[in-house]
Design a protein around this motif. Sequence first.
Motif, PDB file in Angstrom:
ATOM      1  N   MET A 152       0.813  -1.155   0.021  1.00  0.00           N
ATOM      2  CA  MET A 152       0.213  -0.205  -0.254  1.00  0.00           C
ATOM      3  C   MET A 152       0.845   1.316   0.095  1.00  0.00           C
ATOM      4  O   MET A 152       1.895   1.314   0.834  1.00  0.00           O
ATOM      5  N   ILE A 153       0.479   2.233  -0.856  1.00  0.00           N
ATOM      6  CA  ILE A 153       1.397   3.512  -1.106  1.00  0.00           C
ATOM      7  C   ILE A 153       0.524   4.643  -1.078  1.00  0.00           C
ATOM      8  O   ILE A 153      -0.339   4.585  -1.699  1.00  0.00           O
ATOM      9  N   VAL A 154       1.173   5.584  -0.371  1.00  0.00           N
ATOM     10  CA  VAL A 154       0.239   6.871  -0.308  1.00  0.00           C
ATOM     11  C   VAL A 154       1.324   7.948  -0.567  1.00  0.00           C
ATOM     12  O   VAL A 154       2.360   8.007  -0.371  1.00  0.00           O
ATOM     13  N   SER A 155       0.728   9.023  -1.315  1.00  0.00           N
ATOM     14  CA  SER A 155       1.626  10.064  -1.648  1.00  0.00           C
ATOM     15  C   SER A 155       1.408  11.259  -0.405  1.00  0.00           C
ATOM     16  O   SER A 155       0.563  11.145   0.488  1.00  0.00           O
ATOM     17  N   LEU A 156       2.548  12.057  -0.120  1.00  0.00           N
ATOM     18  CA  LEU A 156       2.661  12.750   1.145  1.00  0.00           C
ATOM     19  C   LEU A 156       2.538  14.240   0.789  1.00  0.00           C
ATOM     20  O   LEU A 156       3.322  14.814  -0.175  1.00  0.00           O
ATOM     21  N   PRO A 157       1.592  15.025   1.228  1.00  0.00           N
ATOM     22  CA  PRO A 157       1.610  16.421   1.027  1.00  0.00           C
ATOM     23  C   PRO A 157       2.822  17.200   1.703  1.00  0.00           C
ATOM     24  O   PRO A 157       3.316  16.696   2.777  1.00  0.00           O
ATOM     25  N   VAL A 158       3.227  17.971   0.982  1.00  0.00           N
ATOM     26  CA  VAL A 158       4.612  18.712   1.574  1.00  0.00           C
ATOM     27  C   VAL A 158       4.239  19.896   2.546  1.00  0.00           C
ATOM     28  O   VAL A 158       3.239  20.724   2.049  1.00  0.00           O
ATOM     29  N   PRO A 159       4.560  19.920   3.791  1.00  0.00           N
ATOM     30  CA  PRO A 159       4.401  21.031   4.628  1.00  0.00           C
ATOM     31  C   PRO A 159       4.589  22.536   3.716  1.00  0.00           C
ATOM     32  O   PRO A 159       6.089  22.530   3.235  1.00  0.00           O
ATOM     33  N   PRO A 160       3.988  23.546   3.987  1.00  0.00           N
ATOM     34  CA  PRO A 160       4.081  24.850   3.442  1.00  0.00           C
ATOM     35  C   PRO A 160       5.587  25.341   3.931  1.00  0.00           C
ATOM     36  O   PRO A 160       6.003  25.974   2.870  1.00  0.00           O
ATOM     37  N   LYS A 161       5.982  25.104   5.000  1.00  0.00           N
ATOM     38  CA  LYS A 161       7.115  25.685   5.534  1.00  0.00           C
ATOM     39  C   LYS A 161       8.395  24.602   5.136  1.00  0.00           C
ATOM     40  O   LYS A 161       9.650  25.039   5.724  1.00  0.00           O
ATOM     41  N   ALA A 162       8.412  23.698   4.626  1.00  0.00           N
ATOM     42  CA  ALA A 162       9.307  22.770   4.246  1.00  0.00           C
ATOM     43  C   ALA A 162      10.428  23.604   3.392  1.00  0.00           C
ATOM     44  O   ALA A 162      10.036  23.892   2.257  1.00  0.00           O
ATOM     45  N   SER A 163      11.762  23.049   3.756  1.00  0.00           N
ATOM     46  CA  SER A 163      12.893  23.504   2.814  1.00  0.00           C
ATOM     47  C   SER A 163      12.803  23.050   1.551  1.00  0.00           C
ATOM     48  O   SER A 163      12.798  21.495   1.536  1.00  0.00           O
ATOM     49  N   ARG A 164      12.966  23.587   0.533  1.00  0.00           N
ATOM     50  CA  ARG A 164      12.812  22.923  -0.807  1.00  0.00           C
ATOM     51  C   ARG A 164      14.116  22.055  -1.144  1.00  0.00           C
ATOM     52  O   ARG A 164      14.287  21.161  -2.120  1.00  0.00           O
ATOM     53  N   THR A 165      14.978  22.145  -0.274  1.00  0.00           N
ATOM     54  CA  THR A 165      16.280  21.471  -0.384  1.00  0.00           C
ATOM     55  C   THR A 165      16.477  20.356   0.796  1.00  0.00           C
ATOM     56  O   THR A 165      17.610  19.717   0.912  1.00  0.00           O
TER      57      THR A 165
END
Length: 254
Positions: free
Chosen positions: A108-121
């Motif tokens: 089973m696999i799910v996609s993860l939403p990226v937190p708004p304040k996450a560093s792009r790197t």
Amino acid sequence: MSTVVTLLTDFGTADGYVAEMKGVLLRAAPGIVLVDLTHDISPGDIESGAYVIGRAWNAFPEGAVHVAVVDPGVGTTRRGLAAEVGGHRFVAPDNGLLSWVFETGPTMIVSLPVPPKASRTFYGRDLFAPVAARLALGASLADLGDKVEDAVRLPRPTPVREGRDLVGVVVHVDRFGTLITNLPGARVAEDATVRIGPYDLALRSTFGDVPSGDPVAFVGSGGAVEIAVCDGRADSALGASRGAGVRATAKPVR
């Protein structure tokens, strides 16, 4: 019993990147047991990371959470994933890093939403570590994101039978320079000849079965045929690397 959380990255240990991930995990889920699989994957080498986690994960107890970050596409449109396979949970970028894991059983696999304040790197710290902490605390995959059916999977070469031989390739080179192939030891004759490039090697039991400096083929601890050089490096001595062709005398077909 405390939940085991394993970490695999290409970050190395010269900088504090791994420590930052561990800090996030321990702050969010105190009491977990952190285990380093490795942080010495060559930078961006997704195939090597896929091999290592694909071999190591099922050595751990059911319920373990495995975080794998080899992510040259960090900050792009590639997805982050959480997955469940065989009672274990995984968190990784959707770039094929979990390919070998996915082959082992229903997934089973799910996609993860990226937190708004996450560093792009630095999604290792800002996305994957927090998700792993939630899983360690008992969250289900359904709590984390939407189910996906099209996760990236790297093509994995399959050995083929050619006459009396089983033909395959080198799939990994370990830190000792040992060439690990995709030829299952269970399908190779006990008295097999193993050929790589111009070298024909009798199948032996271990490194010390040949003189220092000589190449040797054997069935390794992972169950596949491996090629090493006693007291040396097979990759440099034999001029071979991942993808090199290899063949061995197969067990007779019954």
